[in-house]
Design a protein around this motif. Structure first.
Motif, mmCIF file in Angstrom:
data_model
loop_
_atom_site.group_PDB
_atom_site.id
_atom_site.type_symbol
_atom_site.label_atom_id
_atom_site.label_comp_id
_atom_site.label_asym_id
_atom_site.label_seq_id
_atom_site.Cartn_x
_atom_site.Cartn_y
_atom_site.Cartn_z
ATOM 1 N N ALA A 144 -4.599 4.166 -20.197
ATOM 2 C CA ALA A 144 -4.782 4.410 -21.328
ATOM 3 C C ALA A 144 -3.079 4.541 -21.536
ATOM 4 O O ALA A 144 -2.345 4.516 -22.417
ATOM 5 N N LEU A 145 -1.768 5.872 -20.802
ATOM 6 C CA LEU A 145 -0.906 6.143 -21.179
ATOM 7 C C LEU A 145 0.030 5.058 -20.484
ATOM 8 O O LEU A 145 0.848 3.991 -20.555
ATOM 9 N N ILE A 146 -0.610 4.185 -18.973
ATOM 10 C CA ILE A 146 -0.349 2.821 -18.580
ATOM 11 C C ILE A 146 0.178 2.094 -19.385
ATOM 12 O O ILE A 146 1.125 0.798 -19.503
ATOM 13 N N ASP A 147 -1.062 1.547 -20.539
ATOM 14 C CA ASP A 147 -1.271 0.737 -21.638
ATOM 15 C C ASP A 147 0.054 0.762 -22.209
ATOM 16 O O ASP A 147 0.124 -0.136 -22.938
ATOM 17 N N HIS A 148 0.415 2.041 -22.697
ATOM 18 C CA HIS A 148 1.115 2.554 -23.911
ATOM 19 C C HIS A 148 2.279 1.818 -23.510
ATOM 20 O O HIS A 148 2.739 1.745 -24.047
ATOM 21 N N PHE A 149 2.524 1.709 -22.051
ATOM 22 C CA PHE A 149 3.732 1.227 -21.832
ATOM 23 C C PHE A 149 4.151 0.078 -21.629
ATOM 24 O O PHE A 149 5.084 -0.522 -20.887
ATOM 25 N N GLY A 150 3.191 -0.861 -21.815
ATOM 26 C CA GLY A 150 2.698 -2.168 -21.369
ATOM 27 C C GLY A 150 2.968 -2.816 -20.117
ATOM 28 O O GLY A 150 3.236 -3.871 -20.017
ATOM 29 N N ILE A 151 2.529 -1.676 -19.294
ATOM 30 C CA ILE A 151 2.335 -2.276 -17.590
ATOM 31 C C ILE A 151 1.130 -3.000 -17.935
ATOM 32 O O ILE A 151 0.128 -2.442 -17.818
ATOM 33 N N ASP A 152 1.292 -3.041 -16.340
ATOM 34 C CA ASP A 152 0.451 -4.589 -16.231
ATOM 35 C C ASP A 152 -0.432 -4.306 -14.880
ATOM 36 O O ASP A 152 -1.297 -3.871 -14.922
ATOM 37 N N THR A 153 0.566 -4.362 -13.484
ATOM 38 C CA THR A 153 -0.008 -3.803 -12.748
ATOM 39 C C THR A 153 0.957 -2.334 -12.303
ATOM 40 O O THR A 153 2.661 -2.854 -12.677
ATOM 41 N N LEU A 154 0.588 -1.971 -10.918
ATOM 42 C CA LEU A 154 0.959 -1.348 -10.636
ATOM 43 C C LEU A 154 0.145 -0.820 -9.297
ATOM 44 O O LEU A 154 -0.903 -0.665 -8.397
ATOM 45 N N ALA A 155 1.870 1.040 -8.871
ATOM 46 C CA ALA A 155 1.250 1.185 -7.865
ATOM 47 C C ALA A 155 0.743 2.502 -7.828
ATOM 48 O O ALA A 155 1.162 3.377 -8.690
ATOM 49 N N VAL A 156 -0.558 2.993 -7.167
ATOM 50 C CA VAL A 156 -1.605 4.426 -7.244
ATOM 51 C C VAL A 156 -1.312 5.419 -6.236
ATOM 52 O O VAL A 156 -1.391 4.874 -4.901
ATOM 53 N N VAL A 157 -0.107 6.314 -6.005
ATOM 54 C CA VAL A 157 -0.695 7.247 -5.443
ATOM 55 C C VAL A 157 -0.593 8.089 -5.495
ATOM 56 O O VAL A 157 -0.428 9.529 -6.382
ATOM 57 N N GLY A 158 -1.636 9.081 -4.548
ATOM 58 C CA GLY A 158 -2.402 10.452 -4.469
ATOM 59 C C GLY A 158 -3.183 11.125 -3.799
ATOM 60 O O GLY A 158 -3.269 10.584 -2.343
ATOM 61 N N GLY A 159 -2.494 12.730 -3.114
ATOM 62 C CA GLY A 159 -3.014 13.198 -2.273
ATOM 63 C C GLY A 159 -4.546 14.032 -2.657
ATOM 64 O O GLY A 159 -4.294 14.527 -4.342
ATOM 65 N N SER A 160 -5.390 14.554 -2.003
ATOM 66 C CA SER A 160 -7.021 15.000 -2.090
ATOM 67 C C SER A 160 -7.462 14.909 -3.305
ATOM 68 O O SER A 160 -7.427 13.672 -3.243
#
Lengths: 196, 367
Positions: free
Chosen positions: B131-147
């Motif tokens: 929902a937050l990513i939509d708010h920025f109008g971002i379509d595609t992205l990279a997702v990074v995380g640990g644990s």
């Protein structure tokens, strides 16, 4: 980029745009070359973590793993070409690795040092000790090469597995050898497919 | 002098439906961003935080005045660099750092949700981030995380296969094991056994500190390795020459754990801890696919980098290999490396030049 001579031969044998799995890909030198010159979609498997880190840092898709154990998990027919360069002789089960390669890919390209080369034969004959050569630099007890074979041995194994030899290139150093192959070639590159 | 991390809020007034079927009447997301979204909106990197993290991944955390939790990975000259990337990090759903969670006000009662907050899942966290990513109008992205952040990153690729270009999943798993659940249950029981917990209805400004502290102590052990503890503390005594024949913190390791436990209660809410650990326990990416993890990843177009650490026994290398096998079977482009570290699960948050090299190379080729 300067490639090892067998890798140069292998690079020439890979069709442009192919889906390639490089088994034992090291730091990804061959995959990087194939990506740059042939536009391949390349993947790698490599045992050494440091090599994998170097390959991934080049932007390559490389999985740290052991070909003896991990190839079985790859689905059939996922690749056009599976490459095993200078690694067959270090496999616990070379026959199973070859069988997996032609299952995973339409074509297997395999390079290995020829234990039938005259220097090796002469060294064994003259010294009575396991040969140590430029291609096989480690002493017998420290070598990762636990399953050395000659060109004739390899051809026998391929036939035994029902594989078809589509092409073969025989090398002495960087030069191609065209006769007395099992005596004069210190390396060979084979292109194999599943027998019909 | 690094900048103070921004502390933004996004208010989404529409109802938010959870995996359980429960509905939150509205959603508030606490988040931070670093860098600038490019004109093609193609340089977004979403960083997902772990169990007790928050949105302040880089810069200076405005609440504590200390560096953000992953300044080794995110910041100028780092693999995730605001000069190149539009970096987004949001506090997870159920958290206590600005995003709707058990400390938020329940509009139905006017008081904090407490245990009236619905049970959430990793997928709910991911949906809220979307929902937050939509708010920025971002379509595609990279997702990074640990644990737990890695769980979210993997779940992003499953939930939104067409939107995720690249996934970096570090020191993580595609499901919680019996042992993972067991350790979390110890922590939850410690919190709930504290009379101050009061069924989750402790007054604002108070905490079941004793219980939460024990929960943190138990969990903290799982973040370290035996070799790491031995090297750091051994059997050394704390400010004394001999054992006291009492139950003071005689040993340095006891003193250290007590400090970790106590300081945790100053920055984290006990009910949030219950809800987020529950979400992790429920996590099993393969469950909706008859246990076939490869089927979960079937539609993915993302490139994946999976990283584990040799001494991490919380999410061991075998779990990463399980993910890699499934991704290979799904035909996804996956890289995997097990990095040497004596520091256990926490290794991903520490100085790890090899990790940075891998993430940098991977993102350069992906974003």
């Amino acid at each position: 980029m300067i490639l090892r001579s067998d890798l140069k031969v292998i690079a020439d044998l890979v069709p442009a745009g192919a889906r390639v799995l490089d088994i034992g890909c090291g730091d990804g030198a061959l995959l990087a070359e194939l990506r740059a010159t042939k536009g391949v979609d390349g993947r790698g498997i490599e045992l050494s973590g440091a090599n994998v880190a170097a390959a991934v840092a080049r932007g390559l898709a490389v999985v740290q793993g052991d070909a003896d154990a991990d190839l079985a998990d790859y689905p059939g027919g996922g690749f056009d070409v599976a490459i095993l360069s200078d690694t067959l002789q270090a496999m616990r089960d070379p026959a199973a690795v070859l069988a997996n390669m032609v299952r995973i890919a339409r074509q297997a390209i395999v390079s290995f040092p020829n234990f039938g080369h005259w220097r090796v034969r002469l060294a064994l004959l003259a010294t009575g000790r396991m040969p140590v050569t430029a291609a096989l630099p480690a002493p017998w007890h420290a070598t990762p090469n636990i399953h050395l074979c000659t060109i004739a041995d390899f051809a026998d194994l391929a036939a035994g597995l029902g594989l078809t030899i589509e092409a073969a290139v025989y090398l002495c150093g960087a030069r191609e050898v065209r006769f007395a192959l099992n005596w004069r070639a210190d390396q060979a590159v084979f292109v194999l497919t599943r027998g019909t | 002098m690094p900048d103070i991390s921004p502390d933004y809020r996004l208010h989404l007034p529409q109802p938010f439906t959870l995996a359980s079927g429960a509905v939150l009447p509205a959603l508030e997301i606490g988040y931070a961003t670093y860098g600038t979204l490019d004109a093609a909106r193609s340089n977004a990197v979403l960083v997902c935080h772990a169990l007790t993290g928050n949105q302040h991944v880089a810069g200076v955390d405005p609440r504590t005045g200390k560096p953000g939790w992953w300044t080794r990975m995110v910041g100028p000259g780092k693999p995730i660099d605001p000069a190149r990337h539009f970096v987004v990090c949001a506090n997870v759903l159920g958290g206590c750092s600005g995003t709707t969670g058990p400390t938020s006000r329940d509009p139905a009662t006017g008081a904090a949700y407490g245990m009236g907050f619905p049970v959430i899942t990793i997928r709910d966290m991911v949906t809220a981030q979307a929902a937050l990513i939509d708010h920025f109008g971002i379509d595609t992205l990279a997702v990074v995380g640990g644990s737990m952040g890695g769980m979210q990153a993997l779940d992003w690729a499953v939930a939104f296969p067409e939107r995720v270009r690249a996934v970096v999943a570090i020191a993580t798993a595609a499901r919680h094991s019996a042992q993972n659940i067991a350790f979390h249950e110890v922590g939850r029981q410690a919190i709930m056994a504290d009379p101050a917990w009061a069924g989750g209805a402790y007054p604002p400004g108070t905490q079941p500190s004793a219980g939460l502290s024990v929960a943190r102590m138990a969990a903290h052990i799982t973040y370290l390795s035996e070799a790491g503890l031995t090297e750091k503390f051994g059997r050394r005594l704390q400010d004394r020459d001999a054992v006291s024949f009492g139950f003071d913190a005689d040993f340095q390791v006891e003193s250290y754990l007590r400090h970790q436990g106590l300081s945790f209660t100053e920055r984290f809410d006990a009910n949030s801890y219950l809800y987020i650990t529950r979400a992790m326990d429920y996590f099993d990416l393969a469950a909706p696919f008859d246990g076939r993890l490869a089927a979960a990843f079937a539609g993915t177009r993302a490139r994946f980098a999976v990283v584990s650490f040799t001494s991490d026994w919380l999410y061991p290398t075998a779990e990463s290999r399980r993910i890699v096998h499934a991704l290979n079977a799904a035909g996804a482009a996956v890289s995997f490396v097990e990095l040497d570290s004596p520091f256990g699960h926490d290794a991903f948050l520490l100085d790890a030049p090899n990790l940075n090299r891998v993430v940098d190379g991977f993102l350069q080729a992906s974003v």
